[in-house]
Motif scaffolding. Structure first.
Motif, PDB file in Angstrom:
ATOM      1  N   LEU A   1     -45.778 -46.088  47.375  1.00 36.64           N
ATOM      2  CA  LEU A   1     -44.579 -46.266  46.922  1.00 36.64           C
ATOM      3  C   LEU A   1     -43.833 -47.790  47.357  1.00 36.64           C
ATOM      4  O   LEU A   1     -43.107 -48.649  47.227  1.00 36.64           O
ATOM      5  CB  LEU A   1     -44.129 -45.480  48.180  1.00 36.64           C
ATOM      6  N   ALA A   2     -44.155 -48.247  48.450  1.00 35.01           N
ATOM      7  CA  ALA A   2     -43.835 -49.506  48.698  1.00 35.01           C
ATOM      8  C   ALA A   2     -44.491 -50.744  47.959  1.00 35.01           C
ATOM      9  O   ALA A   2     -43.350 -51.745  47.758  1.00 35.01           O
ATOM     10  CB  ALA A   2     -44.636 -49.852  50.858  1.00 35.01           C
TER      11      ALA A   2
ATOM     12  N   SER B   1     -44.174 -38.401  44.242  1.00 33.12           N
ATOM     13  CA  SER B   1     -43.502 -37.332  44.511  1.00 33.12           C
ATOM     14  C   SER B   1     -41.795 -37.940  44.198  1.00 33.12           C
ATOM     15  O   SER B   1     -41.440 -38.885  44.840  1.00 33.12           O
ATOM     16  CB  SER B   1     -43.624 -36.308  45.895  1.00 33.12           C
ATOM     17  N   THR B   2     -40.981 -36.955  43.339  1.00 34.42           N
ATOM     18  CA  THR B   2     -39.856 -37.724  43.889  1.00 34.42           C
ATOM     19  C   THR B   2     -38.950 -38.111  44.850  1.00 34.42           C
ATOM     20  O   THR B   2     -38.165 -38.378  45.873  1.00 34.42           O
ATOM     21  CB  THR B   2     -38.864 -37.256  42.804  1.00 34.42           C
TER      22      THR B   2
ATOM     23  N   ARG C   1     -38.228 -36.781  30.605  1.00 38.29           N
ATOM     24  CA  ARG C   1     -38.646 -36.703  29.650  1.00 38.29           C
ATOM     25  C   ARG C   1     -39.717 -35.584  29.830  1.00 38.29           C
ATOM     26  O   ARG C   1     -40.406 -35.357  28.424  1.00 38.29           O
ATOM     27  CB  ARG C   1     -38.930 -38.232  29.000  1.00 38.29           C
ATOM     28  N   ALA C   2     -39.984 -35.113  30.604  1.00 36.30           N
ATOM     29  CA  ALA C   2     -41.576 -34.762  30.584  1.00 36.30           C
ATOM     30  C   ALA C   2     -40.866 -33.502  32.325  1.00 36.30           C
ATOM     31  O   ALA C   2     -39.960 -33.203  33.669  1.00 36.30           O
ATOM     32  CB  ALA C   2     -42.336 -35.387  31.162  1.00 36.30           C
ATOM     33  N   ALA C   3     -41.643 -32.558  32.036  1.00 37.54           N
ATOM     34  CA  ALA C   3     -40.837 -31.116  33.032  1.00 37.54           C
ATOM     35  C   ALA C   3     -42.051 -31.444  34.482  1.00 37.54           C
ATOM     36  O   ALA C   3     -43.181 -32.543  34.744  1.00 37.54           O
ATOM     37  CB  ALA C   3     -42.346 -30.066  32.505  1.00 37.54           C
ATOM     38  N   ASN C   4     -41.621 -31.014  35.093  1.00 35.95           N
ATOM     39  CA  ASN C   4     -41.389 -31.979  36.910  1.00 35.95           C
ATOM     40  C   ASN C   4     -43.146 -31.114  37.214  1.00 35.95           C
ATOM     41  O   ASN C   4     -43.182 -29.998  36.859  1.00 35.95           O
ATOM     42  CB  ASN C   4     -40.506 -31.308  37.866  1.00 35.95           C
TER      43      ASN C   4
END
Length: 92
Positions: free
Chosen positions: A21-22, A34-35, A54-57
């Motif tokens: 993420l960084a 992961s959001t 737009r996409a399934a989680n």
């Protein structure tokens, strides 16, 4: 979950989510993460979720503890498994 093939592995890979993420937040690539873990960076605008809506989680379902049946390691692994189950309040 979205019917897509996994891409060939190349480029940078990290074994810790925060490193991926960084790195993405610094503009050095894309992180498939992961959001929930990226919540702060998303809120601050340092990251974007291009597939949102737009996409399934993909739903998290858990971890598995797998270990060899080596007798010398069994006691330590069993102690860890017992501890983690008690922390999670899970029955055997």
């Amino acid at each position: 979950a979205n019917g897509l093939e996994s891409p060939a592995l190349h480029g940078m890979r990290f074994d810790r989510s925060f490193l991926a993420l960084a790195t993405a937040a610094e503009g050095l690539g894309v992180a498939l993460e992961s959001t929930l873990l990226a919540e702060r960076e998303l809120a601050a605008g340092r990251l974007v979720a291009p597939l949102a809506e737009r996409a399934a989680n993909i739903r998290y379902v858990g971890h598995r503890l797998v270990f060899p049946r080596a007798p010398r390691q069994h006691a330590a692994v069993r102690a860890f498994a017992d501890w983690i189950k008690s922390e999670l309040r899970v029955s055997a």
